[in-house]
Design an enzyme around this catalytic site. Structure first.
Site, PDB file in Angstrom:
ATOM      1  N   ASP A  21       0.858  -1.171   0.000  1.00  0.00           N
ATOM      2  CA  ASP A  21       0.000   0.000   0.000  1.00  0.00           C
ATOM      3  C   ASP A  21       0.901   1.231   0.000  1.00  0.00           C
ATOM      4  OD1 ASP A  21      -2.376   1.599   0.317  1.00  0.00           O
ATOM      5  OD2 ASP A  21      -1.870   1.783   2.434  1.00  0.00           O
ATOM      6  N   ASP A  23      -0.084   5.093   0.840  1.00  0.00           N
ATOM      7  CA  ASP A  23      -0.279   6.069   1.912  1.00  0.00           C
ATOM      8  C   ASP A  23      -0.270   5.390   3.274  1.00  0.00           C
ATOM      9  OD1 ASP A  23      -0.766   8.156  -0.032  1.00  0.00           O
ATOM     10  OD2 ASP A  23      -2.736   7.268  -0.334  1.00  0.00           O
TER      11      ASP A  23
END
Length: 254
Positions: A21, A23
């Site tokens: 991922d 952020d």
């Protein structure tokens, strides 16, 4: 006895790919997104209160962010939070002006705010995540970014991470390929396919509850929960095999 590259990374020996991922795992942009959601939703709720006479609690950049929007596609996050306040709006369309009272219009305004904040302040990666990523590259493992954000290119560029991944599955790709967003596993499964790696040979790295749930739903070989905000138990409940506060905790030479 010497250790293997994978054990040095704190992941199973059979792992062949790492799916990150963006952020909150690689870059310090989760706080930017939380602030942008709050700015957008608080403005909307004031407007809604003036129209309807309802006075609803403002957006909580911690609890509401974690529970309703973190890790999800923009429209899903917008819809989820509004439902929590008992508000239903029309879906709208991609051409909706930012701030129009539709799901898409509010989402477009949130994106406008994020882009403004990134342009003003830039994006910083987590130094330990960059070190971990270099170790993954040195180990010869395949790499992907899997994010609901439609702004991955600008975020990676601002953070100095462009060119470090074999594939990127972001909000733009998800829309083009009609992939369901997290907590559905579709975007992670698409990344594994693009890398030519079966899910059980791939590791998912996630800080969002929805993202961890996506990793578990996709039957990936190992799911690493990254706890940046004190939700370790919730990450485990959502399906994380291990929870760390920083990727450096996985490394043998930390």
């Amino acid at each position: 006895m010497p250790t293997s590259p994978n054990s040095d990374l704190g992941i199973p020996e059979h792992s062949r790919a790492c799916l990150f991922d963006l952020d909150g795992v690689l870059t310090q942009t989760a706080v930017v997104h939380a602030a942008a959601w709050k700015e957008m939703f608080d403005g909307f709720l004031r407007q809604w209160g003036e129209r309807t006479g309802e006075h609803l609690a403002p957006f909580d950049a911690a609890a509401d962010y974690d529970n309703y929007v973190d890790g999800k596609p923009r429209a899903d996050g917008t819809r989820s939070f509004l439902e929590s306040r008992g508000i239903e709006l029309p879906e709208g369309g991609a051409e909706d002006e930012p701030g129009k009272l539709t799901i898409t219009g509010l989402g477009n305004l949130k994106n406008e705010i994020v882009l403004r904040r990134i342009a003003q302040d830039g994006v910083q990666p987590y130094p330990s995540s960059v070190r971990y990523l270099h170790a993954v590259i040195a180990a010869g493992l395949r790499r992907a970014v899997v994010t609901s954000s439609a702004n991955s290119a600008s975020v990676l560029s601002s953070a100095g991470l462009t060119g470090m991944f074999d594939t990127i599955v972001d909000g733009v790709v998800a829309a083009q390929q009609h992939l369901a967003g997290k907590p559905a596993p579709d975007t992670y499964l698409a990344a594994a396919r693009a890398l030519g790696v079966p899910p059980d040979a791939a590791v998912v790295y996630e800080d969002a509850l929805a993202g961890v749930a996506a990793g578990r739903a996709g039957h990936f070989g190992y799911v690493v929960g990254v706890d940046r905000v004190g939700q370790a138990d919730a990450l485990r409940t959502s399906g994380a095999d291990v929870v760390v506060s920083d990727l450096s905790e996985l490394m043998a030479d930390r």
